[in-house]
Design a protein around this motif. Sequence first.
Motif, PDB file in Angstrom:
ATOM      1  N   GLU A   1       9.841   8.009  -3.524  1.00 24.25           N
ATOM      2  CA  GLU A   1       9.074   7.997  -2.276  1.00 24.25           C
ATOM      3  C   GLU A   1       7.811   8.854  -2.332  1.00 24.25           C
ATOM      4  O   GLU A   1       7.028   8.896  -1.385  1.00 24.25           O
ATOM      5  CB  GLU A   1       9.947   8.432  -1.094  1.00 24.25           C
ATOM      6  CG  GLU A   1      10.257   9.906  -1.014  1.00 24.25           C
ATOM      7  CD  GLU A   1      11.444  10.347  -1.868  1.00 24.25           C
ATOM      8  OE1 GLU A   1      12.007  11.397  -1.559  1.00 24.25           O
ATOM      9  OE2 GLU A   1      11.793   9.666  -2.857  1.00 24.25           O
ATOM     10  N   PHE A   2       7.579   9.536  -3.457  1.00 27.51           N
ATOM     11  CA  PHE A   2       6.347  10.308  -3.637  1.00 27.51           C
ATOM     12  C   PHE A   2       5.156   9.371  -3.457  1.00 27.51           C
ATOM     13  O   PHE A   2       5.101   8.300  -4.055  1.00 27.51           O
ATOM     14  CB  PHE A   2       6.325  10.926  -5.033  1.00 27.51           C
ATOM     15  CG  PHE A   2       5.012  11.553  -5.417  1.00 27.51           C
ATOM     16  CD1 PHE A   2       4.639  12.765  -4.883  1.00 27.51           C
ATOM     17  CD2 PHE A   2       4.160  10.923  -6.312  1.00 27.51           C
ATOM     18  CE1 PHE A   2       3.432  13.354  -5.240  1.00 27.51           C
ATOM     19  CE2 PHE A   2       2.952  11.496  -6.683  1.00 27.51           C
ATOM     20  CZ  PHE A   2       2.593  12.716  -6.141  1.00 27.51           C
ATOM     21  N   ALA A   3       4.215   9.757  -2.613  1.00 28.18           N
ATOM     22  CA  ALA A   3       3.054   8.903  -2.366  1.00 28.18           C
ATOM     23  C   ALA A   3       1.821   9.751  -2.082  1.00 28.18           C
ATOM     24  O   ALA A   3       1.915  10.808  -1.469  1.00 28.18           O
ATOM     25  CB  ALA A   3       3.321   7.962  -1.196  1.00 28.18           C
ATOM     26  N   LEU A   4       0.709   9.276  -2.563  1.00 23.47           N
ATOM     27  CA  LEU A   4      -0.601   9.858  -2.271  1.00 23.47           C
ATOM     28  C   LEU A   4      -1.533   8.709  -1.914  1.00 23.47           C
ATOM     29  O   LEU A   4      -1.276   7.560  -2.275  1.00 23.47           O
ATOM     30  CB  LEU A   4      -1.142  10.595  -3.508  1.00 23.47           C
ATOM     31  CG  LEU A   4      -0.374  11.814  -3.989  1.00 23.47           C
ATOM     32  CD1 LEU A   4      -0.912  12.268  -5.347  1.00 23.47           C
ATOM     33  CD2 LEU A   4      -0.450  12.939  -2.981  1.00 23.47           C
ATOM     34  N   LYS A   5      -2.633   9.013  -1.227  1.00 21.31           N
ATOM     35  CA  LYS A   5      -3.620   7.966  -0.925  1.00 21.31           C
ATOM     36  C   LYS A   5      -4.172   7.351  -2.206  1.00 21.31           C
ATOM     37  O   LYS A   5      -4.416   6.155  -2.268  1.00 21.31           O
ATOM     38  CB  LYS A   5      -4.767   8.525  -0.083  1.00 21.31           C
ATOM     39  CG  LYS A   5      -4.531   8.432   1.389  1.00 21.31           C
ATOM     40  CD  LYS A   5      -5.808   8.777   2.148  1.00 21.31           C
ATOM     41  CE  LYS A   5      -5.603   8.582   3.621  1.00 21.31           C
ATOM     42  NZ  LYS A   5      -6.814   8.899   4.377  1.00 21.31           N
ATOM     43  N   ASP A   6      -4.369   8.177  -3.210  1.00 15.25           N
ATOM     44  CA  ASP A   6      -4.857   7.705  -4.501  1.00 15.25           C
ATOM     45  C   ASP A   6      -3.667   7.097  -5.250  1.00 15.25           C
ATOM     46  O   ASP A   6      -2.801   7.813  -5.756  1.00 15.25           O
ATOM     47  CB  ASP A   6      -5.450   8.879  -5.283  1.00 15.25           C
ATOM     48  CG  ASP A   6      -5.954   8.499  -6.662  1.00 15.25           C
ATOM     49  OD1 ASP A   6      -5.572   7.430  -7.185  1.00 15.25           O
ATOM     50  OD2 ASP A   6      -6.719   9.293  -7.241  1.00 15.25           O
ATOM     51  N   THR A   7      -3.611   5.773  -5.311  1.00  9.13           N
ATOM     52  CA  THR A   7      -2.449   5.104  -5.903  1.00  9.13           C
ATOM     53  C   THR A   7      -2.325   5.372  -7.408  1.00  9.13           C
ATOM     54  O   THR A   7      -1.213   5.402  -7.934  1.00  9.13           O
ATOM     55  CB  THR A   7      -2.478   3.584  -5.635  1.00  9.13           C
ATOM     56  OG1 THR A   7      -3.694   3.048  -6.135  1.00  9.13           O
ATOM     57  CG2 THR A   7      -2.346   3.294  -4.161  1.00  9.13           C
ATOM     58  N   TYR A   8      -3.442   5.590  -8.091  1.00 12.15           N
ATOM     59  CA  TYR A   8      -3.365   5.928  -9.511  1.00 12.15           C
ATOM     60  C   TYR A   8      -2.672   7.287  -9.675  1.00 12.15           C
ATOM     61  O   TYR A   8      -1.777   7.441 -10.508  1.00 12.15           O
ATOM     62  CB  TYR A   8      -4.752   5.953 -10.161  1.00 12.15           C
ATOM     63  CG  TYR A   8      -4.679   6.224 -11.642  1.00 12.15           C
ATOM     64  CD1 TYR A   8      -4.482   5.179 -12.547  1.00 12.15           C
ATOM     65  CD2 TYR A   8      -4.773   7.520 -12.140  1.00 12.15           C
ATOM     66  CE1 TYR A   8      -4.380   5.427 -13.908  1.00 12.15           C
ATOM     67  CE2 TYR A   8      -4.669   7.778 -13.498  1.00 12.15           C
ATOM     68  CZ  TYR A   8      -4.472   6.731 -14.369  1.00 12.15           C
ATOM     69  OH  TYR A   8      -4.359   6.986 -15.715  1.00 12.15           O
ATOM     70  N   ALA A   9      -3.093   8.264  -8.884  1.00 15.43           N
ATOM     71  CA  ALA A   9      -2.462   9.591  -8.939  1.00 15.43           C
ATOM     72  C   ALA A   9      -0.982   9.491  -8.574  1.00 15.43           C
ATOM     73  O   ALA A   9      -0.145  10.164  -9.167  1.00 15.43           O
ATOM     74  CB  ALA A   9      -3.186  10.562  -8.015  1.00 15.43           C
ATOM     75  N   ARG A  10      -0.648   8.641  -7.618  1.00 18.22           N
ATOM     76  CA  ARG A  10       0.758   8.456  -7.230  1.00 18.22           C
ATOM     77  C   ARG A  10       1.581   7.989  -8.419  1.00 18.22           C
ATOM     78  O   ARG A  10       2.661   8.496  -8.674  1.00 18.22           O
ATOM     79  CB  ARG A  10       0.874   7.436  -6.096  1.00 18.22           C
ATOM     80  CG  ARG A  10       2.302   7.124  -5.731  1.00 18.22           C
ATOM     81  CD  ARG A  10       2.390   5.974  -4.709  1.00 18.22           C
ATOM     82  NE  ARG A  10       3.745   5.785  -4.281  1.00 18.22           N
ATOM     83  CZ  ARG A  10       4.609   4.958  -4.891  1.00 18.22           C
ATOM     84  NH1 ARG A  10       4.232   4.261  -5.951  1.00 18.22           N
ATOM     85  NH2 ARG A  10       5.837   4.839  -4.438  1.00 18.22           N
ATOM     86  N   ARG A  11       1.085   7.024  -9.137  1.00 19.18           N
ATOM     87  CA  ARG A  11       1.845   6.446 -10.257  1.00 19.18           C
ATOM     88  C   ARG A  11       1.878   7.347 -11.490  1.00 19.18           C
ATOM     89  O   ARG A  11       2.784   7.244 -12.303  1.00 19.18           O
ATOM     90  CB  ARG A  11       1.262   5.089 -10.645  1.00 19.18           C
ATOM     91  CG  ARG A  11       1.542   4.001  -9.643  1.00 19.18           C
ATOM     92  CD  ARG A  11       1.180   2.617 -10.178  1.00 19.18           C
ATOM     93  NE  ARG A  11      -0.135   2.543 -10.807  1.00 19.18           N
ATOM     94  CZ  ARG A  11      -1.270   2.274 -10.158  1.00 19.18           C
ATOM     95  NH1 ARG A  11      -1.258   2.061  -8.863  1.00 19.18           N
ATOM     96  NH2 ARG A  11      -2.418   2.234 -10.809  1.00 19.18           N
ATOM     97  N   HIS A  12       0.885   8.233 -11.653  1.00 22.51           N
ATOM     98  CA  HIS A  12       0.741   8.953 -12.914  1.00 22.51           C
ATOM     99  C   HIS A  12       0.878  10.475 -12.834  1.00 22.51           C
ATOM    100  O   HIS A  12       0.833  11.124 -13.882  1.00 22.51           O
ATOM    101  CB  HIS A  12      -0.602   8.608 -13.556  1.00 22.51           C
ATOM    102  CG  HIS A  12      -0.713   7.161 -13.881  1.00 22.51           C
ATOM    103  ND1 HIS A  12      -0.086   6.578 -14.958  1.00 22.51           N
ATOM    104  CD2 HIS A  12      -1.361   6.155 -13.245  1.00 22.51           C
ATOM    105  CE1 HIS A  12      -0.341   5.289 -14.983  1.00 22.51           C
ATOM    106  NE2 HIS A  12      -1.112   5.005 -13.957  1.00 22.51           N
TER     107      HIS A  12
END
Length: 176
Positions: free
Chosen positions: A35-46
């Motif tokens: 459930e970790f999420a950030l607005k920056d989807t690249y940062a979320r995934r990596h």
Amino acid sequence: GSVSKLFSATALGVLRVEPGGKIAWDTPIIEYMPEFALKDTYARRHSPLRDLLAHRFGLKADAGDLYSRLSYSSAVILHRARSRDPGHSFQAKWAYSNLGIFMAQEAGARLARSTRDWIRTPSDLISSTRDELLCSRIFKPLRMHRSSRQQAELFKDENHTTAHNINEGSDRCRGW
């Protein structure tokens, strides 16, 4: 305070070297906390633990630092993190934010719960909170019985330190 960051990284390091080492510095946190999420989807995934602990995951300086002081639950803090605007690109620069430390601690607490082979006694139940992560991996093994992550707990003991600053032109410290 800032020393808690050292304790957090140390507790995560203990998880890394325990039998079955379920944690790795460069594994994206989303693998530990979907459930970790950030607005920056690249940062979320990596975003790996290493970058969360080193303040290099793209949020503005001091982003979300007040959440824990406002007594928000872990779930609320994680939910609010997704609405924080990035301050810069992922790994582009360092920007001090306790939110990354919180998220790394939360991932560690979850992993510690699933590491049942570390339990030494029935009363040593594995971490269910960030506080218990530090207690079970650092304070208890080192017999630091008067230590805590919670300021309110520390001040109950007469033998504690407080923040200070140096008086200009003097070798004496004064309290805040």
